[in-house]
Design a protein around this motif. Structure first.
Motif, mmCIF file in Angstrom:
data_model
loop_
_atom_site.group_PDB
_atom_site.id
_atom_site.type_symbol
_atom_site.label_atom_id
_atom_site.label_comp_id
_atom_site.label_asym_id
_atom_site.label_seq_id
_atom_site.Cartn_x
_atom_site.Cartn_y
_atom_site.Cartn_z
ATOM 1 N N LEU A 157 -17.520 -3.303 38.217
ATOM 2 C CA LEU A 157 -18.762 -2.790 38.778
ATOM 3 C C LEU A 157 -19.125 -1.457 38.150
ATOM 4 C CD1 LEU A 157 -21.027 -3.187 40.832
ATOM 5 C CD2 LEU A 157 -19.592 -2.066 42.544
ATOM 6 N N ARG A 158 -18.134 -0.597 37.966
ATOM 7 C CA ARG A 158 -18.390 0.695 37.323
ATOM 8 C C ARG A 158 -18.738 0.509 35.847
ATOM 9 N NH1 ARG A 158 -14.406 5.298 38.988
ATOM 10 N NH2 ARG A 158 -15.531 4.779 40.911
ATOM 11 N N VAL A 159 -18.074 -0.438 35.191
ATOM 12 C CA VAL A 159 -18.386 -0.723 33.786
ATOM 13 C C VAL A 159 -19.825 -1.228 33.655
ATOM 14 C CG1 VAL A 159 -17.769 -2.107 31.769
ATOM 15 C CG2 VAL A 159 -15.975 -1.216 33.266
ATOM 16 N N GLY A 160 -20.235 -2.119 34.562
ATOM 17 C CA GLY A 160 -21.609 -2.612 34.540
ATOM 18 C C GLY A 160 -22.619 -1.508 34.787
ATOM 19 N N ALA A 161 -22.293 -0.585 35.697
ATOM 20 C CA ALA A 161 -23.195 0.541 35.963
ATOM 21 C C ALA A 161 -23.389 1.386 34.715
ATOM 22 C CB ALA A 161 -22.638 1.387 37.110
ATOM 23 N N ILE A 162 -22.285 1.655 34.017
ATOM 24 C CA ILE A 162 -22.374 2.452 32.789
ATOM 25 C C ILE A 162 -23.180 1.712 31.731
ATOM 26 C CG2 ILE A 162 -21.013 3.443 30.905
ATOM 27 C CD1 ILE A 162 -18.793 3.954 32.954
ATOM 28 N N CYS A 163 -22.986 0.405 31.627
ATOM 29 C CA CYS A 163 -23.717 -0.388 30.626
ATOM 30 C C CYS A 163 -25.227 -0.368 30.897
ATOM 31 C CB CYS A 163 -23.202 -1.827 30.623
ATOM 32 S SG CYS A 163 -21.570 -2.032 29.885
ATOM 33 N N PHE A 164 -25.624 -0.535 32.141
ATOM 34 C CA PHE A 164 -27.052 -0.527 32.460
ATOM 35 C C PHE A 164 -27.659 0.854 32.215
ATOM 36 C CE2 PHE A 164 -26.199 -4.390 35.104
ATOM 37 C CZ PHE A 164 -27.092 -5.212 34.459
ATOM 38 N N GLY A 165 -26.958 1.886 32.622
ATOM 39 C CA GLY A 165 -27.471 3.229 32.361
ATOM 40 C C GLY A 165 -27.582 3.516 30.879
ATOM 41 N N LEU A 166 -26.575 3.103 30.116
ATOM 42 C CA LEU A 166 -26.596 3.336 28.671
ATOM 43 C C LEU A 166 -27.702 2.533 27.994
ATOM 44 C CD1 LEU A 166 -25.289 4.653 26.212
ATOM 45 C CD2 LEU A 166 -23.676 2.734 26.122
ATOM 46 N N SER A 167 -27.941 1.307 28.448
ATOM 47 C CA SER A 167 -29.010 0.495 27.851
ATOM 48 C C SER A 167 -30.378 1.119 28.104
ATOM 49 C CB SER A 167 -28.962 -0.926 28.416
ATOM 50 O OG SER A 167 -29.242 -0.934 29.809
ATOM 51 N N SER A 214 -36.750 0.928 30.724
ATOM 52 C CA SER A 214 -35.775 2.017 30.639
ATOM 53 C C SER A 214 -35.554 2.664 31.999
ATOM 54 C CB SER A 214 -36.262 3.067 29.637
ATOM 55 O OG SER A 214 -36.472 2.503 28.366
ATOM 56 N N LEU A 215 -36.639 2.948 32.699
ATOM 57 C CA LEU A 215 -36.507 3.603 34.005
ATOM 58 C C LEU A 215 -35.836 2.696 35.027
ATOM 59 C CD1 LEU A 215 -40.008 5.354 34.199
ATOM 60 C CD2 LEU A 215 -37.816 6.335 33.486
ATOM 61 N N VAL A 216 -36.183 1.403 35.012
ATOM 62 C CA VAL A 216 -35.579 0.475 35.970
ATOM 63 C C VAL A 216 -34.091 0.291 35.687
ATOM 64 C CG1 VAL A 216 -35.596 -1.926 36.766
ATOM 65 C CG2 VAL A 216 -37.746 -0.723 36.446
ATOM 66 N N LEU A 217 -33.714 0.206 34.412
ATOM 67 C CA LEU A 217 -32.303 0.047 34.065
ATOM 68 C C LEU A 217 -31.500 1.297 34.419
ATOM 69 C CD1 LEU A 217 -32.627 -1.801 30.638
ATOM 70 C CD2 LEU A 217 -31.808 -2.759 32.796
#
Length: 261
Positions: free
Chosen positions: A172-182, A229-232
């Protein structure tokens, strides 16, 4: 007799191994309460909207419109629109251009279109439009960063799906970082593209005939990119909040946490 005892022992070992696997799966999924699962699915729906906007933005060629000024006495005028991969020039009827508009456009109007993909991805050649030349290094960087953002976004989606299906809490934390980075990568791609547009407008060919005066305006594909970008970024932040303990202040301020309980 010995054979039957070995058989029963093997059967007992298999039953114990199966029961152990069931207990391990139950322990993996026990942390995900129905409330938490509902929150994760809600944020995943939000990021799905962002992912859709991102794919729509990267895949379309309405990032910016280049418009020439209308000429008195001429029935047609020229306009162009381009994105990360493709450029289209259009010849429009001035009668279709909204009244009071000094420049040709918008590019969505019907007209004779000529579209082509940029060659700096294959042969390394710059593109030419209205006697102006693209700066391939900047345009190529914008496209590569955008594709990298989509790849990281897809990795984030995979992580969240694994969280919901397998109960892998750490993802879950990895996914959060991926979405923020994208989302951050898409914003960087938009900024690099903006610099490529400025370079295109300024790189005027010195050869005759004299290049026409141009104006440019950003179009709906770029708007989709900004929204994605803002939604991700928002979705990544929400997923990151879901990884925090229910009462994070309890560990920082024990007295306050005890009072809250």
């Amino acid at each position: 007799m010995m054979m039957w005892s070995n058989f029963f022992m093997q059967e007992e070992d298999r039953r114990r191994a199966a029961a152990g696997r069931r207990r391990a799966q139950a322990q993996h999924k026990s942390w995900l309460t129905p409330e938490q699962e509902g929150k994760i699915k809600l944020v995943l729906l939000l990021t799905t909207v962002g992912a859709t906007l991102a794919v729509l933005a990267v895949g379309t060629e309405f990032w910016v419109e280049l418009n020439t000024y209308k000429v008195n006495g001429s029935a047609v005028c020229d306009a162009a629109h381009l994105g990360l991969w493709k450029m289209c020039t259009k010849r429009l009827w001035q009668a279709d251009v909204p009244a009071g508009r000094e420049t040709c456009g918008p590019a969505e109007l019907p007209g004779e279109a000529n579209c082509s993909y940029f060659k700096f991805f294959t042969t390394g050649e710059n593109a030419h439009v209205f006697q102006r030349t693209t700066k391939k290094e900047v345009s190529l960087a914008a496209a590569v960063i955008a594709v990298l953002g989509l790849a990281v976004m897809a990795l984030g989606c995979l992580c969240i799906i694994m969280v919901l299906s397998k109960g892998a809490e750490f993802l879950l934390r990895v996914g959060a970082i991926c979405f923020g980075l994208s989302g951050l990568l898409l914003l960087v791609s938009l900024e690099v593209f903006r610099h490529s547009v400025h370079a295109l407008v300024q790189r005027v060919s010195p050869e005759p005939p004299r290049p026409p005066a141009l104006t440019y305006e950003y179009s709906w594909s770029l708007g989709c990119g900004v929204g994605a970008s803002l939604v991700l970024l928002l979705g990544g932040g929400c997923f990151l909040l879901l990884t925090l303990p229910p009462r994070p202040w309890a560990s920082l301020c024990p007295k306050w946490g005890h009072r809250a309980t």
